[in-house]
Design an enzyme around this catalytic site. Structure first.
Site, PDB file in Angstrom:
ATOM      1  N   GLY A  46      52.046  32.659  37.303  1.00  0.00           N
ATOM      2  CA  GLY A  46      51.392  32.998  38.708  1.00  0.00           C
ATOM      3  C   GLY A  46      50.577  31.918  38.905  1.00  0.00           C
ATOM      4  O   GLY A  46      49.939  31.217  38.166  1.00  0.00           O
ATOM      5  N   GLN A  51      43.646  27.479  42.995  1.00  0.00           N
ATOM      6  CA  GLN A  51      43.857  26.647  41.921  1.00  0.00           C
ATOM      7  C   GLN A  51      44.497  25.346  42.331  1.00  0.00           C
ATOM      8  O   GLN A  51      44.371  24.357  41.506  1.00  0.00           O
ATOM      9  CB  GLN A  51      44.688  27.477  40.926  1.00  0.00           C
ATOM     10  CG  GLN A  51      44.223  28.536  40.342  1.00  0.00           C
ATOM     11  CD  GLN A  51      45.179  29.321  39.292  1.00  0.00           C
ATOM     12  OE1 GLN A  51      46.102  30.104  39.794  1.00  0.00           O
ATOM     13  NE2 GLN A  51      45.201  28.912  38.147  1.00  0.00           N
ATOM     14  N   CYS A  91      45.397  30.975  31.501  1.00  0.00           N
ATOM     15  CA  CYS A  91      45.281  30.570  32.789  1.00  0.00           C
ATOM     16  C   CYS A  91      45.529  29.168  33.087  1.00  0.00           C
ATOM     17  O   CYS A  91      44.993  28.421  31.990  1.00  0.00           O
ATOM     18  CB  CYS A  91      43.706  30.819  33.435  1.00  0.00           C
ATOM     19  SG  CYS A  91      43.603  30.443  35.028  1.00  0.00           S
ATOM     20  N   LEU A  92      46.238  28.639  34.218  1.00  0.00           N
ATOM     21  CA  LEU A  92      46.564  27.338  34.256  1.00  0.00           C
ATOM     22  C   LEU A  92      45.531  26.347  34.312  1.00  0.00           C
ATOM     23  O   LEU A  92      45.480  25.127  34.220  1.00  0.00           O
ATOM     24  CB  LEU A  92      47.805  27.141  35.550  1.00  0.00           C
ATOM     25  CG  LEU A  92      49.086  27.821  35.191  1.00  0.00           C
ATOM     26  CD1 LEU A  92      49.968  27.592  36.351  1.00  0.00           C
ATOM     27  CD2 LEU A  92      49.937  26.999  33.938  1.00  0.00           C
ATOM     28  N   HIS A 133      45.204  39.368  37.906  1.00  0.00           N
ATOM     29  CA  HIS A 133      44.664  37.923  37.698  1.00  0.00           C
ATOM     30  C   HIS A 133      44.588  37.066  38.782  1.00  0.00           C
ATOM     31  O   HIS A 133      43.755  36.568  39.085  1.00  0.00           O
ATOM     32  CB  HIS A 133      45.579  37.503  36.507  1.00  0.00           C
ATOM     33  CG  HIS A 133      44.879  36.089  35.854  1.00  0.00           C
ATOM     34  ND1 HIS A 133      44.643  35.959  34.847  1.00  0.00           N
ATOM     35  CD2 HIS A 133      45.126  34.927  36.635  1.00  0.00           C
ATOM     36  CE1 HIS A 133      44.397  34.498  34.596  1.00  0.00           C
ATOM     37  NE2 HIS A 133      44.490  33.954  35.752  1.00  0.00           N
ATOM     38  N   GLU A 134      45.835  37.029  39.767  1.00  0.00           N
ATOM     39  CA  GLU A 134      45.686  36.022  40.781  1.00  0.00           C
ATOM     40  C   GLU A 134      45.042  36.588  42.120  1.00  0.00           C
ATOM     41  O   GLU A 134      44.134  35.794  42.666  1.00  0.00           O
ATOM     42  CB  GLU A 134      47.106  36.083  41.181  1.00  0.00           C
ATOM     43  CG  GLU A 134      48.279  35.373  40.240  1.00  0.00           C
ATOM     44  CD  GLU A 134      47.801  34.271  39.526  1.00  0.00           C
ATOM     45  OE1 GLU A 134      47.064  33.627  40.111  1.00  0.00           O
ATOM     46  OE2 GLU A 134      48.196  34.045  38.246  1.00  0.00           O
ATOM     47  N   HIS A 137      41.507  35.481  41.203  1.00  0.00           N
ATOM     48  CA  HIS A 137      41.195  33.866  41.787  1.00  0.00           C
ATOM     49  C   HIS A 137      40.594  33.939  43.198  1.00  0.00           C
ATOM     50  O   HIS A 137      39.843  33.111  43.474  1.00  0.00           O
ATOM     51  CB  HIS A 137      42.490  33.234  41.773  1.00  0.00           C
ATOM     52  CG  HIS A 137      42.547  32.751  40.302  1.00  0.00           C
ATOM     53  ND1 HIS A 137      41.691  31.753  39.634  1.00  0.00           N
ATOM     54  CD2 HIS A 137      43.721  32.733  39.317  1.00  0.00           C
ATOM     55  CE1 HIS A 137      42.297  31.494  38.448  1.00  0.00           C
ATOM     56  NE2 HIS A 137      43.472  32.218  38.320  1.00  0.00           N
TER      57      HIS A 137
HETATM   58 ZN    ZN Z   1      44.421  32.031  36.420  1.00  0.00          ZN
END
Ligand code: ZN
Length: 150
Positions: A46, A51, A91-92, A133-134, A137
């Site tokens: 995701g 991000q 998380c990326l 989660h997304e 963000h």
């Molecule tokens: Zn994340």
């Protein structure tokens, strides 16, 4: 398509609220393409627009072949189950860190696709987890803010 640099923890863009997308343009479509390209290259399941430094309410998710690529613009959670579950998240934008996060098992999410068509997704399991989660963000919230302490 272009792989975009992923912003990392400490970058203020990750802590800023994203704005609702008011108008769908070719730029929106290009951003969606680049976001999924970036997510697959990472690799991740995701990615939210902040991000990659874009403060717009846009997320892309691909948790498995069954659901495939999901693109959501202006996503919002309209229902969540009272039952919660704890899962390990990463998380990326926060490489090499994971943490246990408690979240509702099931959610119903509403948004629009790249053509402006309304989408409603009823999800459980990993997909429900990643959606939450997304969407966090987009509010400037990271999993480290909501993870279990200790
Ligand atoms: Zn994340």
């Amino acid at each position: 398509m272009t792989i975009l640099p992923i912003r990392k923890l400490g970058d203020p863009v990750l802590r800023t609220k994203a704005k609702e997308v008011k108008e769908l343009s070719n730029k929106t479509k290009e951003l969606l393409d680049n976001m999924s390209e970036t997510m697959y290259a990472a690799p991740g399941v995701g990615l939210a627009a902040p991000q990659v430094g874009i403060l717009q309410k846009i997320i892309v998710i691909d948790v498995d072949d069954k659901h495939g690529l999901i693109e959501l613009i202006n996503p919002e959670i309209i229902e969540s189950s009272e039952i919660t579950t704890i899962m390990e998240e990463g998380c990326l934008s926060i490489p090499e860190k994971t943490g246990k996060v408690s979240r509702p098992v099931r959610v119903k999410v509403k948004g629009i696709d790249r053509n402006g068509k309304e989408i409603v997704i009823e999800a459980d399991g990993l997909l429900a987890r990643v959606l939450q989660h997304e969407i966090d963000h987009l509010e400037g919230v990271l999993f480290i803010d909501v993870m279990e302490k200790g």
